[in-house]
Design a protein around this motif. Structure first.
Motif, PDB file in Angstrom:
ATOM      1  N   UNK A   1       0.785  -1.257  -0.035  1.00 55.43           N
ATOM      2  CA  UNK A   1      -0.028  -0.027   0.021  1.00 55.43           C
ATOM      3  C   UNK A   1       0.909   1.188  -0.088  1.00 55.43           C
ATOM      4  N   UNK A   2       1.737   1.313   0.763  1.00 50.66           N
ATOM      5  CA  UNK A   2       2.795   2.324   1.022  1.00 50.66           C
ATOM      6  C   UNK A   2       3.716   2.578  -0.363  1.00 50.66           C
ATOM      7  N   UNK A   3       4.299   1.615  -1.011  1.00 44.38           N
ATOM      8  CA  UNK A   3       5.088   1.759  -2.048  1.00 44.38           C
ATOM      9  C   UNK A   3       4.084   2.185  -3.261  1.00 44.38           C
ATOM     10  N   UNK A   4       2.804   1.491  -3.333  1.00 46.22           N
ATOM     11  CA  UNK A   4       1.812   1.742  -4.329  1.00 46.22           C
ATOM     12  C   UNK A   4       1.478   3.427  -4.163  1.00 46.22           C
ATOM     13  N   UNK A   5       1.554   3.860  -2.973  1.00 43.61           N
ATOM     14  CA  UNK A   5       1.173   5.430  -2.780  1.00 43.61           C
ATOM     15  C   UNK A   5       2.239   6.271  -3.404  1.00 43.61           C
ATOM     16  N   UNK A   6       3.207   6.028  -3.634  1.00 43.86           N
ATOM     17  CA  UNK A   6       4.423   6.725  -4.296  1.00 43.86           C
ATOM     18  C   UNK A   6       4.100   6.297  -5.999  1.00 43.86           C
ATOM     19  N   UNK A   7       3.187   5.697  -6.404  1.00 41.37           N
ATOM     20  CA  UNK A   7       3.206   5.149  -7.889  1.00 41.37           C
ATOM     21  C   UNK A   7       2.568   6.247  -8.824  1.00 41.37           C
ATOM     22  N   UNK A   8       3.112   6.272  -9.954  1.00 44.22           N
ATOM     23  CA  UNK A   8       2.527   7.249 -11.053  1.00 44.22           C
ATOM     24  C   UNK A   8       0.975   6.646 -11.272  1.00 44.22           C
ATOM     25  N   UNK A   9       0.275   7.735 -11.923  1.00 47.33           N
ATOM     26  CA  UNK A   9      -1.231   7.376 -12.091  1.00 47.33           C
ATOM     27  C   UNK A   9      -1.283   6.542 -13.307  1.00 47.33           C
ATOM     28  N   UNK A  10      -0.102   6.561 -14.172  1.00 46.96           N
ATOM     29  CA  UNK A  10      -0.302   5.530 -15.336  1.00 46.96           C
ATOM     30  C   UNK A  10       0.226   4.340 -15.293  1.00 46.96           C
ATOM     31  N   UNK A  11       0.646   3.821 -14.342  1.00 47.13           N
ATOM     32  CA  UNK A  11       1.524   2.482 -14.330  1.00 47.13           C
ATOM     33  C   UNK A  11       0.005   1.471 -14.455  1.00 47.13           C
ATOM     34  N   UNK A  12       0.742   0.282 -15.178  1.00 46.98           N
ATOM     35  CA  UNK A  12      -0.353  -0.812 -15.137  1.00 46.98           C
ATOM     36  C   UNK A  12      -0.074  -1.639 -14.201  1.00 46.98           C
ATOM     37  N   UNK A  13      -0.971  -1.499 -12.991  1.00 46.28           N
ATOM     38  CA  UNK A  13      -0.624  -2.233 -11.864  1.00 46.28           C
ATOM     39  C   UNK A  13      -0.601  -3.793 -12.042  1.00 46.28           C
ATOM     40  N   UNK A  14      -1.630  -4.425 -12.733  1.00 47.09           N
ATOM     41  CA  UNK A  14      -1.620  -5.914 -12.831  1.00 47.09           C
ATOM     42  C   UNK A  14      -0.355  -6.532 -13.560  1.00 47.09           C
ATOM     43  N   UNK A  15      -0.179  -5.478 -14.572  1.00 44.45           N
ATOM     44  CA  UNK A  15       1.345  -5.924 -15.152  1.00 44.45           C
ATOM     45  C   UNK A  15       2.443  -6.075 -14.134  1.00 44.45           C
ATOM     46  N   UNK A  16       2.506  -4.887 -13.314  1.00 49.50           N
ATOM     47  CA  UNK A  16       3.476  -4.438 -12.761  1.00 49.50           C
ATOM     48  C   UNK A  16       3.656  -5.889 -11.615  1.00 49.50           C
ATOM     49  N   UNK A  17       2.270  -6.432 -10.987  1.00 44.62           N
ATOM     50  CA  UNK A  17       2.365  -7.143  -9.922  1.00 44.62           C
ATOM     51  C   UNK A  17       2.813  -8.429 -10.257  1.00 44.62           C
ATOM     52  N   UNK A  18       2.610  -8.739 -11.742  1.00 45.09           N
ATOM     53  CA  UNK A  18       2.934 -10.229 -12.190  1.00 45.09           C
ATOM     54  C   UNK A  18       4.246 -10.033 -12.531  1.00 45.09           C
ATOM     55  N   UNK A  19       4.830  -9.068 -12.879  1.00 39.28           N
ATOM     56  CA  UNK A  19       6.383  -9.138 -13.011  1.00 39.28           C
ATOM     57  C   UNK A  19       6.979  -9.247 -11.895  1.00 39.28           C
ATOM     58  N   UNK A  20       6.496  -8.815 -10.498  1.00 42.16           N
ATOM     59  CA  UNK A  20       7.252  -8.753  -9.477  1.00 42.16           C
ATOM     60  C   UNK A  20       7.061  -9.731  -8.670  1.00 42.16           C
ATOM     61  N   UNK A  21       5.789 -10.696  -8.896  1.00 46.73           N
ATOM     62  CA  UNK A  21       5.729 -12.000  -8.394  1.00 46.73           C
ATOM     63  C   UNK A  21       6.687 -12.972  -9.130  1.00 46.73           C
ATOM     64  N   UNK A  22       6.675 -12.687 -10.330  1.00 45.44           N
ATOM     65  CA  UNK A  22       7.396 -13.636 -11.161  1.00 45.44           C
ATOM     66  C   UNK A  22       9.078 -13.434 -10.732  1.00 45.44           C
ATOM     67  N   UNK A  23       9.447 -12.218 -10.620  1.00 44.61           N
ATOM     68  CA  UNK A  23      10.825 -12.005  -9.958  1.00 44.61           C
ATOM     69  C   UNK A  23      11.079 -12.739  -8.849  1.00 44.61           C
ATOM     70  N   UNK A  24      10.075 -12.597  -7.662  1.00 42.78           N
ATOM     71  CA  UNK A  24      10.450 -13.122  -6.507  1.00 42.78           C
ATOM     72  C   UNK A  24      10.245 -14.637  -6.408  1.00 42.78           C
ATOM     73  N   UNK A  25       9.281 -15.203  -7.306  1.00 45.61           N
ATOM     74  CA  UNK A  25       9.321 -16.693  -7.386  1.00 45.61           C
ATOM     75  C   UNK A  25      10.884 -17.057  -7.852  1.00 45.61           C
ATOM     76  N   UNK A  26      11.286 -16.464  -8.945  1.00 38.22           N
ATOM     77  CA  UNK A  26      12.379 -16.965  -9.784  1.00 38.22           C
ATOM     78  C   UNK A  26      13.559 -16.674  -8.687  1.00 38.22           C
TER      79      UNK A  26
END
Ligand code: PFF
Length: 446
Positions: free
Chosen positions: A235-260
């Motif tokens: 929530x905190x890191x999301x509060x510093x996010x730009x309005x135009x970021x594609x949230x679902x896409x970012x979440x999938x990438x972050x999850x993929x990186x963490x799993x990898x």
């Protein structure tokens, strides 16, 4: 709504900071340990399913809440539902991050000590018994454990005091790629060891005979811990996010990186353990005793050992930054303190809270409910506060916050979220149910 709130400078910086928060001791120590305990590749398979159904769903919810309100967790809930008790969900997450940081910094401090010990030759040539004695010697030495805890908290505070772009983003952009490079380098070395192939097979070929309910529950707990969910961090890191970021896409990438990275750590740690003929269930001693024992059999072992603990220290630092940032953002939003003052105030309190944990691992017999103080704080924060925070956030975004408003936020800047109906269903039903079962399972199955 607040004006003048900081923003991530680049999308890559935001991704590195969030991956940095997610990747930590949970990936390098906890994941291989849980895999070891629950039966190898089958756990990995179940873990991947839980990641997609529960982890990514919950992460999207936290980012959306943060970006929409541009507030820290406490005020985020309150802004959307004033005059209700929902602010308590934010308060819960603040309590949880404070507790987690208090003991996480203690363990991170030990890994810094191991870098120094390795690179000054103090651990070179020791066998498993010698390494165990060295580990127990360090954790039982009150002065050192406290100094190391203090150093780690100070370093964390130094970076956080510099702000989002000048501190957290700048540091994680360097530290996170370094973790990956060091990990790949160590993996390459470990896979050359005789006997490591057996560990590799064990991690890749699932044995379905081991399938049981407890494994599914364990996977849910591990996903929440590893993704830093239920703590208001996203929530905190999301509060510093730009309005135009594609949230679902970012979440999938972050999850993929963490799993990898968890898998890479598993591939490094488990074959090393097999090569040594050590049982993978051995727990925390895994990274401080078993893995060093493997490196000590190699030519240049002290160098590899130091590199391994440097990697752990970097991964832990990018996590402690996110934990402290939650507390700092709450203090700044609630009391209007400057970042400097909020950072050093919060860091001092958390340092003091960590003192009993630092002492409890051998220096002073501080036990709570049959666990060391550190284990008890970990248990309470990770198994009770964290899932509670997770479930409340899922219920809030799935059931309480108006659906149209959630969709507007997610589809801002013209991003279509075609899987939205599936995501909502998962958030409303699958996530709360999975968490309730994980909590119940923890107490019923032990
Ligand atoms: N995700 C971190 C790790 O895997 O080590 C641990 C963690 C950080 C858990 C922050 C929870 C949290 F809120």
């Amino acid at each position: 709504m607040q004006t003048g709130r900081e923003n991530w400078q680049t999308r890559w910086g935001f991704i590195m900071a969030t991956v940095g928060s997610a990747v930590g001791l949970g990936n390098i120590w906890r994941f291989p340990t849980v895999v070891g305990r629950t039966g190898g590749a089958l756990f990995v398979l179940i873990y991947l399913i839980v990641v997609l159904l529960v982890g990514v769903t919950a992460m999207i919810a936290e980012f959306t809440l943060g970006r929409h309100t541009r507030q820290s967790p406490l005020s985020a809930f309150r802004t959307l539902k004033p005059n209700s008790s929902w602010w308590a969900a934010g308060a819960l997450s603040v309590a949880a991050v404070v507790l987690i940081l208090s003991f996480y910094s203690v363990i991170a401090g030990w890994s810094v000590a191991y870098v120094i010990r390795y690179w000054t030759g103090a651990l070179s040539g020791l066998d498993a018994a010698g390494l165990r004695a060295a580990y127990e010697g360090l954790t039982a030495e009150p002065r050192w454990t406290l100094v190391l805890h203090f150093l780690f908290m100070s370093l964390t505070a130094l970076v956080v005091s510099r702000g989002i772009t000048g501190g957290i983003e700048r540091w994680t952009r360097v530290l996170m790629p370094s973790v990956v490079v060091l990990l790949l380098f160590l993996l390459f070395r470990v896979l050359q060891l005789p006997g490591s192939g057996e560990g590799l097979r064990w991690l890749i070929a699932p044995d379905f005979a081991l399938l049981n309910f407890a494994t599914v529950l364990e996977a849910t707990g591990q996903v929440f811990f590893s993704f830093s969910l239920g703590m208001g961090i996203m929530i905190t890191y999301g509060s510093y996010l730009f309005g135009d970021d594609n949230i679902p896409q970012s979440a999938i990438f972050i999850a993929g990186a963490d799993v990898a990275i968890a898998l890479l750590a598993g591939l490094t740690v488990i074959p090393a353990v097999f090569a040594m003929g050590i049982e993978p269930e051995m727990g925390p001693g895994l990274i401080f005793v078993a893995v060093p024992a493997v490196f000590n059999t190699l030519p240049g072992g002290s160098f590899f050992g130091g590199a391994f603990f440097l990697m752990i220290s970097f991964a832990a630092l990018t996590t402690t930054l996110s934990l402290l940032e939650v507390g700092v953002s709450v203090i700044m939003d609630e009391w209007g303190w400057t970042r400097q003052r909020a950072t050093y105030g919060a860091a001092s309190i958390i340092f003091l809270l960590g003192v009993p944990s630092a002492l409890s691992e051998g220096a002073v017999p501080l036990m709570v409910l049959g666990m060391t103080f550190l284990d008890a704080v970990d248990f309470f924060a990770s198994n009770i506060l964290l899932p509670l925070g997770g479930i409340l956030t899922a219920i809030f975004v799935g059931w309480i916050w108006e659906r149209r408003s959630v969709m507007n936020e997610l589809e801002r800047a013209g991003h279509r979220f075609l899987l939205a109906p599936l995501w909502f269903a998962s958030l409303k039903y699958v996530v709360p149910l999975a968490i309730i079962m994980a909590i119940a399972g923890r107490f019923i199955l032990g």
